[in-house]
Design an enzyme around this catalytic site. Structure first.
Site, mmCIF file in Angstrom:
data_model
loop_
_atom_site.group_PDB
_atom_site.id
_atom_site.type_symbol
_atom_site.label_atom_id
_atom_site.label_comp_id
_atom_site.label_asym_id
_atom_site.label_seq_id
_atom_site.Cartn_x
_atom_site.Cartn_y
_atom_site.Cartn_z
ATOM 1 N N CYS A 163 114.005 -3.922 82.248
ATOM 2 C CA CYS A 163 114.827 -3.030 83.075
ATOM 3 C C CYS A 163 114.191 -2.780 84.446
ATOM 4 O O CYS A 163 114.825 -2.205 85.331
ATOM 5 C CB CYS A 163 115.055 -1.710 82.357
ATOM 6 N N HIS A 175 123.631 0.827 84.286
ATOM 7 C CA HIS A 175 122.324 0.191 84.163
ATOM 8 C C HIS A 175 122.474 -1.312 83.898
ATOM 9 O O HIS A 175 122.279 -1.771 82.778
ATOM 10 C CB HIS A 175 121.539 0.893 83.045
#
Lengths: 396, 170
Positions: A83, A337
């Protein structure tokens, strides 16, 4: 090392982008960024493409993106830091310019998570840790990994599920003003509390969504910026660290050691007092993949003392007007995200914030001209902290 | 294949008849999507030759870690070399005795490959040998508490029918 500035940045509308292919998403982000930078694609000398993939069809996203943007035959590479891939791309792009190898470099993140069904995505992210010892036999999920932190944190500091929900309420509030956010609905603590459990004690509204999106950041050398006459935001410090692949190998589940180390490094490089960083920063983007992650970020970054992150959100100190506004774009939680594109989108947001280009309810008051992006990969497996500044600072 | 994917596949088959191409429509956005006609099944073959004793241990009901005979560092998951002092001289150490549950969660939304299980609790136990073990907790979920005393237990995982280890409250 040469000074490096950002001269253009953008992120696409985040969400379930069934309307656009990977190439089209990359183009959407790139077009806005290059227009803002006021340069031609041929001036880009190298690109770094951040993408996690697995859930999407393309195995070589960097060549897909290079062709789509028309920047062949410039060199490129795909990077992965889970991420935090996006911040790792910006760091590498920075290093290529800082070391004098290029004048203008593109960092671009793209992710098409919704090319696969949600259960497959859950499976892929669950494997993002140690596959053999934590996924294969025990079926951990990404919310599950952070839930292990939430349980430990709540048990040690007496935090409640309602307190975590306060983070979701804030981030949905700011996302409601961000037309590029995936979720633009304001929510209440009650709505969050009544949402179903995903990984106890985390509920649906404690979690960031599955998102498609792209984000581009164009970096240039001080010499280029001077001759080009473009306004720039400078990268004044990047800190980075890693954490164990196996969560079981960690001692503490109330904070992320890698994030603390990355922050300390970045503060030293950017001459920020690690004892009171919030007073020197105008705003921060923190990695709120889950509500507990934002609380831990407050503490790992030194915005709050250990165990007092909950107090910060309950007193609304991370809203505008508080000690330090956090995630004025809605954060991962509500802006969305898209794993590999999240880091660049944080930096794109701060670039526009520092230049006062955000406008409206989301624009932070810029007094110090400094902002921070905290981007965590996996569950503290990677951490990048990037500090941006309007002030170029001394040549280092 | 999940029910979700099965439905999409049926829609694509129907589209091939009507439109000539496997185009499906996203309900929310009305966007056209190409339903991939190539399926990829992955199953990995992972090297465990150098830690095979760990699996022999499971057959005896024991959970083994490794310990460096030179510097004494204990590794779990078991590691065949010492990254602390660069020695290859390792011995096996059973993770016996009473440990402490340091955190846990309950997985409600499961990965595709675990979707045949009811909600399961996963915890991390700190063992007296100085290492932590992550595993499913074999207990009533409501009775769990951070700090409770636990031990490790080896038994077969069903329905896959292979040996693994559980955290079990004492």
């Amino acid at each position: 090392m040469r000074k490096v500035g950002i001269i253009g940045a953008s992120y696409t509308k985040f969400g379930e982008r069934f309307d656009a292919s990977m190439q089209e998403l990359a183009w959407e982000a790139f077009k806005d960024a290059i227009n803002e930078a006021n340069i031609e694609p041929a001036q880009i000398e190298y690109s770094v493409v951040s993408n996690m993939g697995g859930w999407s069809s393309e195995s070589l996203p960097a060549v897909i993106v290079s062709e789509a943007l028309g920047i062949n035959p410039r060199g490129s590479v795909r990077v992965e830091a889970a991420c935090a891939s996006g911040s790792s791309a910006v760091k590498l792009a920075h290093d290529v310019v800082a070391s004098g190898q290029a004048e203008v470099v593109l960092a671009i993140g793209v992710e098409k998570m919704r090319e696969s069904p949600s259960r497959t995505v859950v499976e892929y992210i669950g494997r993002a840790g140690n596959f053999m010892w934590e996924f294969e036999n025990f079926g951990l999920t990404f919310p599950g990994y952070y839930a292990l932190y939430a349980t430990a944190y709540m048990s040690k500091f007496g935090a409640k599920e309602e307190d975590l929900c306060e983070v979701a309420v804030k981030n949905h509030y700011y996302a409601s003003f961000n037309e590029k956010a995936q979720y633009r609905n304001k929510i209440s603590v009650e709505k969050c509390m009544y949402s179903p459990y995903v990984a106890w004690p985390l509920k649906l509204y404690d979690c960031s969504p599955i998102t498609d999106g792209a984000s581009a950041v164009i970096l240039a050398s001080e010499d280029f910026i001077k001759s080009h006459g473009q306004e720039a935001v400078w990268i004044s410090g990047t800190g980075y660290a890693t954490g164990t692949a196996n969560l079981s190998k960690r001692d503490d589940f109330t904070g992320l050691d890698a994030a603390r180390k990355a922050a300390q490094q970045a503060y030293v490089k950017a001459s920020i007092d690690p004892e009171r960083p919030a007073s020197q920063l105008d705003l921060a983007e923190v990695h709120d993949c889950f509500t507990i992650a934002e609380i831990m970020a407050y503490e790992d970054l030194g915005f709050a003392k250990k165990g007092e992150g909950i107090k910060l959100i309950k007193e609304k100190q991370t809203y505008k007007g508080g000690v330090i506004p956090v995630n004025l774009d809605g954060g991962l939680k509500a802006k969305g995200h898209p794993i590999g594109a999240t880091g660049e989108s944080m930096i794109a947001e701060l670039y526009h914030q520092l230049l006062g280009k955000v406008k409206g309810e989301r624009q932070a008051e810029i007094r110090n001209g400094k902002a921070l992006a905290h981007n965590v990969g996996g569950t503290g497996h990677y951490a990048y902290v990037t500090i941006l500044s309007l002030d170029k600072g001394e040549r280092s | 294949m999940s029910d979700e994917t099965e439905k999409l596949k049926e829609a694509a088959e129907e589209a091939k008849k009507n439109l000539g191409s496997p185009l499906i429509t996203d309900q929310k956005t009305s966007s056209s999507l190409w339903f991939d006609q190539r399926e990829l099944n992955v199953r990995y073959m992972i090297s465990v030759e150098r830690i095979k004793k760990f699996y022999d241990g499971l057959l005896e009901g024991k959970v083994f870690a490794t310990r460096c005979t030179k510097c004494g560092v204990v590794y779990f998951p078991p590691q065949s070399y010492c990254s602390s002092c660069r020695s290859d001289s390792m011995e096996w150490l059973e993770l016996a005795g009473t440990g402490e549950l340091i955190t846990y969660t309950v997985i409600n939304v499961k990965p595709q490959s675990f979707s045949h299980y009811p909600d399961y609790a996963v915890g991390i136990a700190k063992m007296p040998q100085g290492v932590n073990v992550l595993a499913w907790i074999d207990s009533d979920i409501k009775s769990l508490k951070v700090g409770m005393k636990v031990k490790l237990e080896v038994k077969k995982r069903e329905p896959e029918n292979y040996l693994t280890y559980w955290i079990k409250p004492e």
